[in-house]
Enzyme design. Structure first.
Site, PDB file in Angstrom:
ATOM      1  N   ARG A  73       0.831  -1.206   0.000  1.00 44.16           N
ATOM      2  CA  ARG A  73       0.000   0.000   0.000  1.00 44.16           C
ATOM      3  C   ARG A  73       0.867   1.257   0.000  1.00 44.16           C
ATOM      4  NH1 ARG A  73       0.847   2.434   4.608  1.00 44.16           N
ATOM      5  NH2 ARG A  73       1.235   1.226   6.505  1.00 44.16           N
ATOM      6  N   VAL A  77       4.342   4.224   7.859  1.00 44.70           N
ATOM      7  CA  VAL A  77       4.078   3.183   8.846  1.00 44.70           C
ATOM      8  C   VAL A  77       2.773   3.464   9.592  1.00 44.70           C
ATOM      9  CG1 VAL A  77       5.507   4.387  10.554  1.00 44.70           C
ATOM     10  CG2 VAL A  77       5.069   1.943  10.830  1.00 44.70           C
ATOM     11  N   THR A  78       2.027   2.409   9.883  1.00 43.58           N
ATOM     12  CA  THR A  78       0.803   2.566  10.677  1.00 43.58           C
ATOM     13  C   THR A  78       0.571   1.331  11.523  1.00 43.58           C
ATOM     14  OG1 THR A  78      -1.453   3.428  10.618  1.00 43.58           O
ATOM     15  CG2 THR A  78      -0.938   1.660   9.064  1.00 43.58           C
ATOM     16  N   GLY A 142      -4.352   4.189   3.575  1.00 43.02           N
ATOM     17  CA  GLY A 142      -3.293   3.766   2.667  1.00 43.02           C
ATOM     18  C   GLY A 142      -3.874   2.768   1.686  1.00 43.02           C
ATOM     19  N   GLY A 153      -6.883   0.108   2.629  1.00 44.00           N
ATOM     20  CA  GLY A 153      -8.013   1.013   2.881  1.00 44.00           C
ATOM     21  C   GLY A 153      -7.807   1.953   4.040  1.00 44.00           C
ATOM     22  N   ALA A 155      -8.100   2.772   8.368  1.00 42.26           N
ATOM     23  CA  ALA A 155      -8.133   2.290   9.748  1.00 42.26           C
ATOM     24  C   ALA A 155      -8.662   3.414  10.624  1.00 42.26           C
ATOM     25  CB  ALA A 155      -6.743   1.867  10.195  1.00 42.26           C
ATOM     26  N   CYS A 171       2.248   7.351  10.550  1.00 48.88           N
ATOM     27  CA  CYS A 171       2.180   7.882   9.184  1.00 48.88           C
ATOM     28  C   CYS A 171       3.374   8.795   8.870  1.00 48.88           C
ATOM     29  CB  CYS A 171       0.865   8.621   8.935  1.00 48.88           C
ATOM     30  SG  CYS A 171      -0.586   7.564   9.174  1.00 48.88           S
TER      31      CYS A 171
END
Length: 221
Positions: A73, A77-78, A142, A153, A155, A171
């Site tokens: 994606r 980072v998430t 993302g 998608g 979150a 992010c």
């Protein structure tokens, strides 16, 4: 078609998305699809992840039971963790508009409309992808697309404790404050309904935003 899968391991949901996207590309899947899930703690590294935005070593994360995955994606980072509602739209943009920037704005709009439906105002923030409230980030987005079919998608932090976010620069945004729907309802003086109510509002908002009809179906994997 809407499938609420409950709590699903990240790898299983990732594989399912790719399979459904391939079926949508081939025409075997004839409807746009929305997968709704929660994940056990996992940190994902998008294509734009910069060195230093992961604050803990993979070894430390493994000790804490937090998975780490590099994914295709967009974005940095998430985190995913229980109490966060994750929506994975498998949408054929050839049936809508072949424009990923437009698609990102539509996903943001769907989340904003869903929150408005439960009495919580939220907004975009200039120059940033996602959904915010008074400078605090509620939702991270993302996406990836192949042949104009999307996966990955959004979150939305609903009632998660945000603990896993301590291991990243969310992010890639320095000093960002992450928040949840539950916390923002308390600050706003609005009754927090439930994760299920937020989920139902999100389903309606996605259908409305993309001009679709939401049909729920039990998914057989």
């Amino acid at each position: 078609m809407v499938h609420d899968l409950g709590v699903v391991d990240y790898d299983d949901a990732w594989a399912l998305q790719k399979r459904l996207a391939a079926e949508r590309i081939s025409g075997a899947l004839v409807h746009d699809t929305l997968l709704l899930v929660q994940h056990p703690p996992v940190i994902t590294l998008g294509r734009s992840t910069k060195p230093g935005n992961l604050l803990s070593t993979p070894q430390r994360l493994a000790e804490l039971g937090i998975q780490l995955r590099e994914v295709e994606r967009g974005g940095d980072v998430t985190v995913h963790e229980p109490g966060q509602l994750v929506a994975y739209p498998i949408i054929d943009l050839k049936q809508h508009r072949q424009d990923l920037h437009w698609y990102l704005r539509q996903v943001e709009a769907a989340v904003i409309h869903a929150l408005d439906a439960i009495g919580l105002d939220a907004e975009r923030q200039a120059g940033q992808t996602g959904v915010w409230r008074e400078g605090r980030k509620l939702a991270s987005i993302g996406v990836h697309a192949k042949d104009w079919v999307t996966w990955h998608g959004v979150a939305l932090n609903v009632e998660n404790d945000l603990r896993t976010f301590e291991h990243i620069v969310p992010c890639g945004i320095d000093q960002v404050t992450m928040t949840t729907v539950q916390r923002e309802c308390t600050l706003r003086g609005v009754k927090y309904p439930s994760l299920e109510a937020v989920r139902d509002a999100l389903v309606v908002a996605f259908a409305t935003t993309f001009g679709l009809r939401a049909e729920r179906n039990e998914f057989r994997r």
